[in-house]
Design an enzyme around this catalytic site. Sequence first.
Site, mmCIF file in Angstrom:
data_model
loop_
_atom_site.group_PDB
_atom_site.id
_atom_site.type_symbol
_atom_site.label_atom_id
_atom_site.label_comp_id
_atom_site.label_asym_id
_atom_site.label_seq_id
_atom_site.Cartn_x
_atom_site.Cartn_y
_atom_site.Cartn_z
ATOM 1 C CG HIS A 1 -27.787 30.946 -35.318
ATOM 2 N ND1 HIS A 1 -27.501 30.565 -36.611
ATOM 3 C CD2 HIS A 1 -26.689 31.573 -34.848
ATOM 4 C CE1 HIS A 1 -26.263 30.948 -36.890
ATOM 5 N NE2 HIS A 1 -25.743 31.555 -35.840
ATOM 6 C CG ASN B 1 -23.482 29.325 -32.145
ATOM 7 O OD1 ASN B 1 -23.595 28.150 -31.822
ATOM 8 N ND2 ASN B 1 -24.156 29.872 -33.147
ATOM 9 C CD1 TRP B 2 -17.927 27.064 -29.076
ATOM 10 C CD2 TRP B 2 -17.706 25.087 -28.052
ATOM 11 N NE1 TRP B 2 -16.986 27.220 -28.095
ATOM 12 C CE2 TRP B 2 -16.834 26.021 -27.443
ATOM 13 C CE3 TRP B 2 -17.737 23.775 -27.568
ATOM 14 C CZ2 TRP B 2 -16.000 25.666 -26.375
ATOM 15 C CZ3 TRP B 2 -16.903 23.431 -26.499
ATOM 16 C CH2 TRP B 2 -16.042 24.371 -25.922
ATOM 17 C CE LYS B 3 -22.296 29.169 -36.117
ATOM 18 N NZ LYS B 3 -22.272 29.858 -37.382
ATOM 19 N N GLY C 1 -19.970 33.073 -41.041
ATOM 20 C CA GLY C 1 -19.096 32.025 -41.568
ATOM 21 C C GLY C 1 -18.532 32.323 -42.950
ATOM 22 C CD GLU D 1 -25.306 28.535 -38.783
ATOM 23 O OE1 GLU D 1 -25.233 27.840 -37.754
ATOM 24 O OE2 GLU D 1 -24.369 29.271 -39.175
ATOM 25 C CB SER E 1 -16.964 36.954 -40.325
ATOM 26 O OG SER E 1 -17.524 35.956 -41.166
ATOM 27 C CD GLU F 1 -25.240 35.759 -35.093
ATOM 28 O OE1 GLU F 1 -24.066 35.663 -34.731
ATOM 29 O OE2 GLU F 1 -25.949 34.781 -35.303
HETATM 30 P P1 PGA Z 1 -19.231 33.077 -37.404
HETATM 31 O O1 PGA Z 1 -20.665 32.676 -36.816
HETATM 32 O O2 PGA Z 1 -18.533 33.867 -36.311
HETATM 33 O O3 PGA Z 1 -18.553 31.798 -37.704
HETATM 34 O O4 PGA Z 1 -19.486 33.925 -38.604
HETATM 35 C C1 PGA Z 1 -21.389 33.547 -36.004
HETATM 36 C C2 PGA Z 1 -22.687 32.921 -35.608
HETATM 37 O O5 PGA Z 1 -23.260 32.172 -36.419
HETATM 38 O O6 PGA Z 1 -23.198 33.120 -34.496
#
Ligand code: PGA
Length: 254
Positions: free
Chosen positions: A97, A9-11, A175, A99, A215, A169
């Site tokens: 997600h 997931n490159w966001k 993150g 976010e 992470s 998650e």
């Molecule tokens: P991260 O993000 O690996 O940077 O913790 C995972 C995600 O948000 O899917």
Amino acid sequence: MRKKFVAGNWKMNKNVAEAAELMKEIKENLEKEVSEKVETVICPPYLSLHTASEIFAGSNIGYGAQNMHYKDNGAFTGEISGKMLKDAGCRYVILGHSERRQYFNETNHLINLKVIKALESGLFPVLCVGETLEQREEEIHKKIADEQVTLCLKGVSEGDIAKIIIAYEPVWAIGTGKTASTEQAEEMHSEIRNSIGNLYNISTAGNIRILYGGSVNETNAKELFSIPDIDGGLIGGASLKAASFIKIIESALQ
Ligand code: PGA
């Protein structure tokens, strides 16, 4: 047996040229034998989906989007529909997600509408669920995950559930460099699998893939992926470097 699945997931990272470079690096360095065994998916920003379609054509690497709208078209400025994603060659779409839930106020109800529309559009949703730190401290993490799974999958038929991939998650692990311990991950993955069993049946629960995200990196991936109920990972930060991402994919080999 459930095939392992690793998605990046490159966001909101990488412009088109940078994305092309990273995609090529991943494609050139990921051994075919590995990508045959581990389903590998990249979810770049929308603008780079066309580039993904060109670079990954004829390879085992799939690609998808990070979000979509729940309508096919219309006056929804700034939005992209499932139909458009399908037309762009996407196979997958990440939905719910944390976010999106946190910064864009996405509710379980909205995510449910998106899940239904994604399926209708011929996409495979990667549905994210997971508790916040406060919810874990209140010890309602299992209840929250059950609730998210139940509400987000409302109206999904038994035939369609096979197309869904769930990503557990924990919000506090995204993150932050903190990962769930083996015990915590194990507990939540089996909880989610049980929820699916209650909503559908045991065989559906046994077949659905549940990824871990938060992470994951090249150092902790192997241990996480060796947990029987963990079927791969949704990788954020560590998917932005080809070498790390490839090591994570290789860690999913049984
Ligand atoms: P991260 O993000 O690996 O940077 O913790 C995972 C995600 O948000 O899917």
